[in-house]
Design an enzyme around this catalytic site. Structure first.
Site, PDB file in Angstrom:
ATOM      1  N   GLY A   1      54.829 135.698  -7.631  1.00  0.00           N
ATOM      2  CA  GLY A   1      53.772 135.284  -6.715  1.00  0.00           C
ATOM      3  C   GLY A   1      53.782 135.966  -5.359  1.00  0.00           C
ATOM      4  O   GLY A   1      53.268 135.409  -4.386  1.00  0.00           O
ATOM      5  N   SER A   2      54.308 137.202  -5.288  1.00  0.00           N
ATOM      6  CA  SER A   2      54.324 137.841  -3.962  1.00  0.00           C
ATOM      7  C   SER A   2      52.913 138.163  -3.485  1.00  0.00           C
ATOM      8  O   SER A   2      52.618 138.071  -2.287  1.00  0.00           O
ATOM      9  CB  SER A   2      55.203 139.097  -3.962  1.00  0.00           C
ATOM     10  OG  SER A   2      54.621 140.131  -4.725  1.00  0.00           O
ATOM     11  N   ASN A   3      52.007 138.506  -4.390  1.00  0.00           N
ATOM     12  CA  ASN A   3      50.615 138.722  -3.973  1.00  0.00           C
ATOM     13  C   ASN A   3      49.974 137.419  -3.520  1.00  0.00           C
ATOM     14  O   ASN A   3      49.205 137.396  -2.555  1.00  0.00           O
ATOM     15  CB  ASN A   3      49.803 139.338  -5.118  1.00  0.00           C
ATOM     16  CG  ASN A   3      49.921 140.853  -5.155  1.00  0.00           C
ATOM     17  OD1 ASN A   3      49.436 141.536  -4.258  1.00  0.00           O
ATOM     18  ND2 ASN A   3      50.587 141.376  -6.174  1.00  0.00           N
TER      19      ASN A   3
ATOM     20  N   ASN B   1      40.737 140.338  -9.388  1.00  0.00           N
ATOM     21  CA  ASN B   1      42.076 140.631  -9.920  1.00  0.00           C
ATOM     22  C   ASN B   1      42.669 141.810  -9.166  1.00  0.00           C
ATOM     23  O   ASN B   1      41.939 142.682  -8.696  1.00  0.00           O
ATOM     24  CB  ASN B   1      41.983 140.992 -11.411  1.00  0.00           C
ATOM     25  CG  ASN B   1      43.354 141.275 -12.020  1.00  0.00           C
ATOM     26  OD1 ASN B   1      44.327 140.561 -11.728  1.00  0.00           O
ATOM     27  ND2 ASN B   1      43.456 142.303 -12.844  1.00  0.00           N
TER      28      ASN B   1
ATOM     29  N   HIS C   1      45.288 144.961  -9.841  1.00  0.00           N
ATOM     30  CA  HIS C   1      45.899 145.691 -10.948  1.00  0.00           C
ATOM     31  C   HIS C   1      46.696 146.867 -10.376  1.00  0.00           C
ATOM     32  O   HIS C   1      46.192 147.583  -9.515  1.00  0.00           O
ATOM     33  CB  HIS C   1      44.810 146.195 -11.902  1.00  0.00           C
ATOM     34  CG  HIS C   1      45.371 146.876 -13.109  1.00  0.00           C
ATOM     35  ND1 HIS C   1      46.002 146.177 -14.114  1.00  0.00           N
ATOM     36  CD2 HIS C   1      45.434 148.184 -13.443  1.00  0.00           C
ATOM     37  CE1 HIS C   1      46.413 147.046 -15.034  1.00  0.00           C
ATOM     38  NE2 HIS C   1      46.082 148.261 -14.648  1.00  0.00           N
TER      39      HIS C   1
ATOM     40  N   SER D   1      44.428 148.575  -7.460  1.00  0.00           N
ATOM     41  CA  SER D   1      42.985 148.328  -7.371  1.00  0.00           C
ATOM     42  C   SER D   1      42.733 146.827  -7.353  1.00  0.00           C
ATOM     43  O   SER D   1      43.366 146.087  -8.107  1.00  0.00           O
ATOM     44  CB  SER D   1      42.271 148.886  -8.616  1.00  0.00           C
ATOM     45  OG  SER D   1      42.599 150.236  -8.854  1.00  0.00           O
TER      46      SER D   1
ATOM     47  N   THR E   1      35.637 141.023 -15.426  1.00  0.00           N
ATOM     48  CA  THR E   1      34.636 140.873 -16.479  1.00  0.00           C
ATOM     49  C   THR E   1      35.406 140.653 -17.783  1.00  0.00           C
ATOM     50  O   THR E   1      36.644 140.664 -17.798  1.00  0.00           O
ATOM     51  CB  THR E   1      33.773 142.143 -16.614  1.00  0.00           C
ATOM     52  OG1 THR E   1      34.634 143.219 -17.009  1.00  0.00           O
ATOM     53  CG2 THR E   1      33.078 142.489 -15.307  1.00  0.00           C
TER      54      THR E   1
ATOM     55  N   GLU F   1      35.749 142.685 -20.052  1.00  0.00           N
ATOM     56  CA  GLU F   1      36.463 143.914 -20.439  1.00  0.00           C
ATOM     57  C   GLU F   1      37.756 144.001 -19.621  1.00  0.00           C
ATOM     58  O   GLU F   1      37.705 143.968 -18.373  1.00  0.00           O
ATOM     59  CB  GLU F   1      35.590 145.142 -20.136  1.00  0.00           C
ATOM     60  CG  GLU F   1      36.198 146.437 -20.637  1.00  0.00           C
ATOM     61  CD  GLU F   1      35.622 147.669 -19.931  1.00  0.00           C
ATOM     62  OE1 GLU F   1      36.299 148.697 -19.906  1.00  0.00           O
ATOM     63  OE2 GLU F   1      34.500 147.562 -19.400  1.00  0.00           O
ATOM     64  N   LEU F   2      38.895 144.109 -20.282  1.00  0.00           N
ATOM     65  CA  LEU F   2      40.194 144.089 -19.598  1.00  0.00           C
ATOM     66  C   LEU F   2      40.254 145.152 -18.496  1.00  0.00           C
ATOM     67  O   LEU F   2      40.063 146.349 -18.769  1.00  0.00           O
ATOM     68  CB  LEU F   2      41.319 144.335 -20.615  1.00  0.00           C
ATOM     69  CG  LEU F   2      42.736 144.370 -20.018  1.00  0.00           C
ATOM     70  CD1 LEU F   2      43.145 143.000 -19.513  1.00  0.00           C
ATOM     71  CD2 LEU F   2      43.735 144.901 -21.041  1.00  0.00           C
ATOM     72  N   ASP F   3      40.513 144.701 -17.262  1.00  0.00           N
ATOM     73  CA  ASP F   3      40.647 145.594 -16.102  1.00  0.00           C
ATOM     74  C   ASP F   3      39.440 146.517 -15.946  1.00  0.00           C
ATOM     75  O   ASP F   3      39.562 147.638 -15.427  1.00  0.00           O
ATOM     76  CB  ASP F   3      41.947 146.414 -16.201  1.00  0.00           C
ATOM     77  CG  ASP F   3      43.183 145.529 -16.271  1.00  0.00           C
ATOM     78  OD1 ASP F   3      43.194 144.479 -15.609  1.00  0.00           O
ATOM     79  OD2 ASP F   3      44.128 145.875 -17.007  1.00  0.00           O
TER      80      ASP F   3
ATOM     81  N   GLN G   1      51.797 148.014  -1.128  1.00  0.00           N
ATOM     82  CA  GLN G   1      50.384 148.304  -0.822  1.00  0.00           C
ATOM     83  C   GLN G   1      49.453 147.222  -1.360  1.00  0.00           C
ATOM     84  O   GLN G   1      48.417 146.948  -0.769  1.00  0.00           O
ATOM     85  CB  GLN G   1      49.984 149.672  -1.391  1.00  0.00           C
ATOM     86  CG  GLN G   1      50.547 150.831  -0.610  1.00  0.00           C
ATOM     87  CD  GLN G   1      50.212 150.693   0.876  1.00  0.00           C
ATOM     88  OE1 GLN G   1      51.068 150.383   1.689  1.00  0.00           O
ATOM     89  NE2 GLN G   1      48.959 150.872   1.230  1.00  0.00           N
TER      90      GLN G   1
HETATM   91  C1  GAR Z   1      51.735 142.871  -9.392  1.00  0.00           C
HETATM   92  O1  GAR Z   1      52.213 144.190  -9.338  1.00  0.00           O
HETATM   93  C2  GAR Z   1      50.344 142.846  -9.985  1.00  0.00           C
HETATM   94  O2  GAR Z   1      49.540 143.939  -9.610  1.00  0.00           O
HETATM   95  C3  GAR Z   1      50.656 142.908 -11.449  1.00  0.00           C
HETATM   96  O3  GAR Z   1      51.775 142.061 -11.624  1.00  0.00           O
HETATM   97  C4  GAR Z   1      52.537 142.050 -10.406  1.00  0.00           C
HETATM   98  C5  GAR Z   1      52.710 140.621  -9.963  1.00  0.00           C
HETATM   99  O4  GAR Z   1      53.583 140.506  -8.889  1.00  0.00           O
HETATM  100  N1  GAR Z   1      49.539 142.484 -12.236  1.00  0.00           N
HETATM  101  C6  GAR Z   1      49.251 142.981 -13.437  1.00  0.00           C
HETATM  102  O5  GAR Z   1      49.921 143.821 -13.982  1.00  0.00           O
HETATM  103  C7  GAR Z   1      47.990 142.410 -14.051  1.00  0.00           C
HETATM  104  N2  GAR Z   1      47.635 143.151 -15.202  1.00  0.00           N
HETATM  105  P1  GAR Z   1      53.598 139.181  -7.993  1.00  0.00           P
HETATM  106  O6  GAR Z   1      53.760 137.992  -8.948  1.00  0.00           O
HETATM  107  O7  GAR Z   1      54.807 139.350  -7.139  1.00  0.00           O
HETATM  108  O8  GAR Z   1      52.326 139.112  -7.223  1.00  0.00           O
END
Ligand code: GAR
Length: 197
Positions: free
Chosen positions: A13-15, A108, A110, A137, A142, A144-146, A174
């Site tokens: 969950g850092s994002n 999302n 990615h 990104s 949608t 469609e995946l990513d 980033q």
């Molecule tokens: C992040 O790098 C995110 O972009 C990726 O998982 C990680 C989650 O880190 N997401 C995907 O790959 C989605 N297809 P986080 O839990 O520390 O935010």
């Protein structure tokens, strides 16, 4: 009016933390719920300790019944009345009925420069291809995946001694810059594209 933001996670969950920490003061949005599909996701405790309501909808409890899992996820979200739903390291593919139910609200992040490297193992694939840069990104979701419209990207140079792990770490840093910037813009109705150097 202040926008209500729900955040879906599967792991650390850092994002999610970077989004939540930005939603203060004059920010046009506030976090109302963090949902995980994994009961022991580290991000749940991080959300709780920040005073945010949390929920878990464990996909394994639904076996192969994806639509039952998504129906339960929608119920939990409906109670929170979100204006925006941020997927932040949420590692379940969402199918068309769910995406349609929440159309226009789902974002999302990615870890690649879409449309390159949809799906998993993005950093290893960028290295194997001999790319000179990688990145992340934020896009609309949608069925469609990513595949939804890209709202912003941040770029990271690939270094000669990079490994997937080292690159992932620099891209993640980033992600923490890009996603909050995009959420701020979306919360005021600005979906124009943002490219960070
Ligand atoms: C992040 O790098 C995110 O972009 C990726 O998982 C990680 C989650 O880190 N997401 C995907 O790959 C989605 N297809 P986080 O839990 O520390 O935010």
């Amino acid at each position: 009016m202040t926008q209500r933001v729900a955040i879906l996670i599967s792991g650390g969950g850092s994002n999610m933390v970077s989004l939540v920490e930005d939603m203060q003061g004059d920010h046009p949005a506030r976090p109302v719920l963090v949902v995980s599909n994994v009961a022991d996701a580290g991000g749940l405790e991080k959300a709780r300790s920040r005073g945010i309501a949390t929920a878990c909808v464990d996909h394994t409890a639904f076996g192969a019944n994806r639509s039952a899992f998504e129906a339960r996820l929608s119920e939990v979200l409906e109670a929170a009345k979100p204006d925006v739903i941020c997927l932040a390291g949420f590692m379940r593919v969402l199918s068309a009925p769910f995406v349609t139910r929440w159309q226009g609200k789902l974002l999302n992040i990615h870890p690649s420069l879409l449309p390159k490297y949809k799906g998993l193992n993005t950093h290893a694939r960028a290295l194997a291809a001999g790319d000179s840069e990688a990145g992340c990104s934020v896009h609309e979701v949608t069925a469609e995946l990513d595949g939804g419209r890209v709202l912003g990207q941040a770029r990271v140079p690939i270094l000669p001694d990079d490994t997937p792990e080292k690159l992932a770490q620099r891209v993640l840093a980033q992600e923490h810059v890009l996603y909050p910037k995009i959420l701020r813009r979306v919360a005021i109705g600005d979906r124009s594209r943002l490219d960070l150097p």
